[in-house]
Scaffold this motif. Structure first.
Motif: not given
Length: 305
Positions: A5-13, A53-57, A70-71, A230-234
């Motif tokens: 239930c908690h993973t994140r993704l971005w292409s640029d920090a 879940f892939v969570i936006g921000h 992106l998500i 949830g893992s909180g990836f990364p």
């Protein structure tokens, strides 16, 4: 079925805000399982579970904006195993457009960060967002992404501020990431008061003493059924988080403290998060064997049955 239930993704920090990007540029936090949230690493990390879940921000106060497009693009590559959560800032000038776009992109929930976006959970603009979520049947995920920038308003992250929200919108499903850390007890009390308040266990799951105390409190308050995996990836990976959860009793070995029953841990790992959060997503098919396989790979296991 195992749903992260908690993973994140971005292409640029820099999508996380300039201050956060500068912090990560110096060195990724040593506790992180992966140095960045790129799509390739995300795909590898989540291959051992059924869905994530892939969570936006979005938090304009700190300059954070991981594009929901992106998500959505990443979700579209494997729509049967990934669910998009739109990053929303209720104070943004584009809020109405952002909510409409979330629906158009097929997101199953929205994520807000009161602390990083700088709004009290009962701010009038936020209350309108909750009303919109109720109308469209979408849950709200409450986040506080790390590392926490200096401009963040920590008081706005306190779970207790959501009591009025839950009373005003009793049908709104709310999920706190990282068990509302550092206000874990507040979150658990809130969950005991409101039937649609949940929390996922990332972050806490990989801190041995803290996870024991958190689960022990949840058990004593009879709210273990409000905890989701949830893992909180990364920050971590599903495999590491599951292994850590099943090892929860290691830190109390040789003491008189009561152990957490292994069956209760298994329920957290395999709980149907979609039903819990009111999400209709019937295309996911899970295997209950995944949890056992991952748990058995852990180097240290709890002996509690």
């Amino acid at each position: 079925m195992i749903i992260d239930c908690h993973t994140r993704l971005w292409s640029d920090a820099r999508q996380l805000g300039l201050e956060t990007a500068e912090t990560l540029a110096k060195s990724a936090p040593k506790s992180w399982a992966e140095p960045s949230g790129d799509s390739a690493a995300h795909g590898r990390a989540t291959s051992c579970i059924d869905a994530s879940f892939v969570i936006g921000h979005r938090a304009d106060l700190v300059g954070a904006n991981v594009p929901n497009e992106l998500i959505a693009d990443y979700i579209g590559r494997d729509p049967h195993h990934r669910l998009g959560i739109a990053g929303i800032d209720p104070l943004a000038d584009t809020i109405e457009h952002d909510l409409a776009t979330a629906l158009d992109l097929g997101f199953v929930g929205i994520a807000l960060s009161p602390s990083l976006a700088g709004f009290h959970p009962t701010h009038s603009s936020a209350m309108k967002v909750y009303e919109w979520c109720c109308e469209h049947g979408l849950p709200v995920l409450v986040t506080m992404p790390q590392p926490i920038p200096s401009a963040a308003v920590l008081d706005f992250a306190r779970p207790i501020h959501w009591d009025e929200v839950a009373r005003t919108f009793p049908n709104l499903h709310i999920m706190f990431t990282q068990m509302g850390y550092p206000w874990i007890d507040e979150m658990l009390v809130l969950a005991g008061k409101h039937k649609h308040v949940f929390a996922e266990v990332s972050g806490v799951a990989t801190r041995p003493w803290q996870v024991y105390n958190a689960l022990s409190t949840a058990w004593s308050l009879n709210v273990m059924n409000r905890l989701l995996f949830g893992s909180g990836f990364p920050l971590s990976t599903p495999q590491l988080a599951i292994e850590s959860l099943y090892s929860v009793n290691v830190s109390i070995k040789g003491t008189l403290l009561p152990p957490i029953p292994r069956a209760r841990v298994k329920e957290i790992v395999e709980r149907d998060a979609l039903t819990s959060l009111g999400i209709d997503f019937s295309t996911i098919t899970g295997s209950q064997e995944n949890s056992t396989k991952i748990a058995n790979k852990g180097a240290i296991q709890s002996n509690e049955a």
